[in-house]
Structure formats: structure tokens, C-alpha cells
Design an enzyme around this catalytic site. Structure first.
Site, PDB file in Angstrom:
ATOM      1  N   PRO A  40       0.827  -1.208   0.000  1.00 41.69           N
ATOM      2  CA  PRO A  40       0.000   0.000   0.000  1.00 41.69           C
ATOM      3  C   PRO A  40       0.862   1.260   0.000  1.00 41.69           C
ATOM      4  O   PRO A  40       1.869   1.328   0.691  1.00 41.69           O
ATOM      5  CB  PRO A  40      -0.810  -0.109   1.289  1.00 41.69           C
ATOM      6  N   GLU A  41       0.474   2.243  -0.803  1.00 40.39           N
ATOM      7  CA  GLU A  41       1.184   3.516  -0.849  1.00 40.39           C
ATOM      8  C   GLU A  41       0.363   4.571  -0.103  1.00 40.39           C
ATOM      9  O   GLU A  41      -0.663   4.261   0.491  1.00 40.39           O
ATOM     10  CB  GLU A  41       1.411   3.922  -2.305  1.00 40.39           C
TER      11      GLU A  41
END
Ligand SMILES: [Zn+2]
Length: 274
Positions: free
Chosen positions: A2-3
Site C-alpha cells: 500500500p502507498e
């Protein structure tokens, strides 16, 4: 992994659901990798605290906790979570089956449970007694154009690699680096320190725009990312270059190219990006 937009979405979802709840007790699993603070420290720190707020700091999720006995309501503890590759923090009712790879469970006064599940065990849980957790690097959503330009001054690395450098900007990963370079019309391999101020200003604007759009759409669902309520994000439908190798550029129809930069697959339009 996840960013920033996905972590922001998850933090907002958790905040909406469990803010104000109180942690009654904590169970920790036997694998040591997920615990950056010692399990004993975590188990001692969390019970008896109220969740004042859950927010994103870089790619970390921070729970600001207030001791129930605190008179001034000041944050006395932070529970810090990094999701790693596959980590998820789920809000569950106790009747729900405990999934495999559950490493921590916090039982809340409302009767619900916060469960940290992470099959690949790259995620990390820690606690801090000071409330100053800020993580490394600058926050890309609030950085000014001036500060942004300074980050890249005299850097000899390719701009794509500099965008991914978490010591400079935190939370920007592969997807949003490629997408913002496309929108700014800059080739990923260009030397960061050689970009003009006008190009850096364009990139600054493009990066914020891409991150904000992605947050609005709940992040990008690639690999197995889902938010706190198990919903997928939709930003992947907006990707203009990321994972579109060989497909026509949405602006000029030139096939999107892929190269490997610093070990990361990098996608760009050879015509729109210079
Ligand atoms: Zn193009």
C-alpha cells in the site's frame, strides 16, 4: 504494497469506525517479526487507553491514545502500524472467525476487536510514549513548491528513484511516482538535480493531484490491498501509464514503454515525457 493514498484510506476508515473506543486488553501472537517494540512493551502500553484519533503519517498509521485516567486528555501514547506488503488492520466482532496469520488482537470496550493480520509478516507494530512520531521524509500532500524543489537540488539519481526515496518524500511508491511523472511530462530517467524549476513545479502539482485523486477514489487495488472495511479502491482505473506497457498512451497513442530503474518496473510515454 500500500502507498500513501491506500494508507490514508485505511487510516480514515479506521478513524471513522473506532475513534473514541477504549482498548481493554491485547493479545499478541507468537511470531516476533511483526513487533518492532517488544511484545511485553506493547501489551503493557495499550490496555486502558482511549483512541483519540487514527491518522496517517507517511506510510504509517498512528493511533493517538489517551490514558483513561488522564485528566487533561493529552495524548500519552502512540500505537504505530506499518502495513508492510500484506498487513491489514481489521475491525471485527468477536464471533467472526480469527483468520490465519493474525498477530495481534486488541479487544475494545464496545465489544469489537481490532485484528492485525499479515501473511507475509513485513508489517510492523510499535508503541511510542512520545507523541512526536513523524517518520522520515517530507509529507507530499503539504510540501510547498519551494521545499519540493529543494529536495532534489544537486541530486544525481534519476528523478523516479528520488521520488521513491522515503528520506526525501514519504509515502510515494511506484504507482504514484510513474503517474505523476507522466502528468508532469518528465522522463523517469532524467537526473533529478538537472530538472528545471518549471519542471519541478509541474511535478509538484502533478504529484499532489495524483495523490488527492487516488485518496478520493479509495486508493488503487493492486495485489491484495483493501481498506479497513474490506472494500477495494478504484484509482487503478485511472492509471495512465502504470502497468500499461505496450498499450497506447491515452494522450498521444504511442505505446507505453517499460524500463527497470533501481530494480523497479517503470512505465512512461516516450513521446509525452521528455
Ligand atoms: Zn503520450
Amino acid at each position: 504494497m500500500p502507498e500513501l493514498p491506500e494508507v490514508e484510506t485505511i487510516a480514515r476508515g479506521l478513524d471513522k469506525r473506532v475513534r473514541g473506543d477504549v482498548i481493554d486488553s491485547v493479545w499478541l501472537g507468537k511470531h516476533r517479526e511483526p513487533f518492532k517494540s517488544s511484545p511485553r512493551e506493547i501489551a503493557a502500553a495499550l490496555p486502558g487507553t482511549r483512541i483519540a484519533e487514527i491518522r496517517r503519517v507517511g506510510k504509517h498509521i498512528v493511533f493517538d491514545l489517551v490514558r483513561k485516567t488522564s485528566r487533561n486528555g493529552k495524548v500519552s501514547m502512540q500505537w504505530i502500524l506499518h502495513l508492510g506488503m500484506t498487513g491489514r488492520m481489521l475491525v471485527c466482532s468477536p464471533e467472526e472467525e480469527i483468520p490465519k496469520h493474525t498477530h495481534a488482537i486488541a479487544t475494545l470496550s464496545s465489544g469489537r476487536e481490532l485484528r492485525f493480520v499479515d501473511p507475509r509478516r513485513f508489517g510492523r507494530l510499535s508503541v511510542a510514549t512520545e507523541q512526536g512520531f513523524s517518520g522520515p521524509g517530507t509529507e507530499p500532500l503539504t510540501v510547498t513548491a519551494e521545499e519540493f524543489a529543494k529536495l532534489f537540488h544537486r541530486r544525481k539519481t534519476p528523478i523516479k528513484a528520488a521520488l521513491l526515496n522515503q528520506k526525501l518524500l514519504h509515502g510515494v511508491g511506484n504507482i504514484y511516482a510513474d503517474e505523476s511523472l507522466f502528468r508532469a511530462g518528465i522522463r523517469p530517467r532524467r537526473q533529478a538535480g538537472r530538472l528545471t524549476r518549471a519542471e519541478l513545479d509541474r511535478l509538484h502539482g502533478a504529484l499532489k493531484e495524483v495523490l488527492r485523486e487516488a485518496i478520493k477514489l479509495g486508493g488503487s487495488s493492486v495485489s491484495d490491498y483493501v481498506d479497513a472495511e474490506g472494500r477495494e479502491g478504484f484509482f487503478q482505473l485511472q492509471h495512465r501509464v502504470y502497468l500499461r506497457t505496450g498499450k497506447p498512451c491515452l494522450a498521444c497513442k504511442t505505446p507505453i514503454k517499460r524500463l527497470v530503474l533501481g530494480g523497479r518496473g517503470t512505465h512512461y510515454c516516450p513521446k509525452c515525457q521528455r
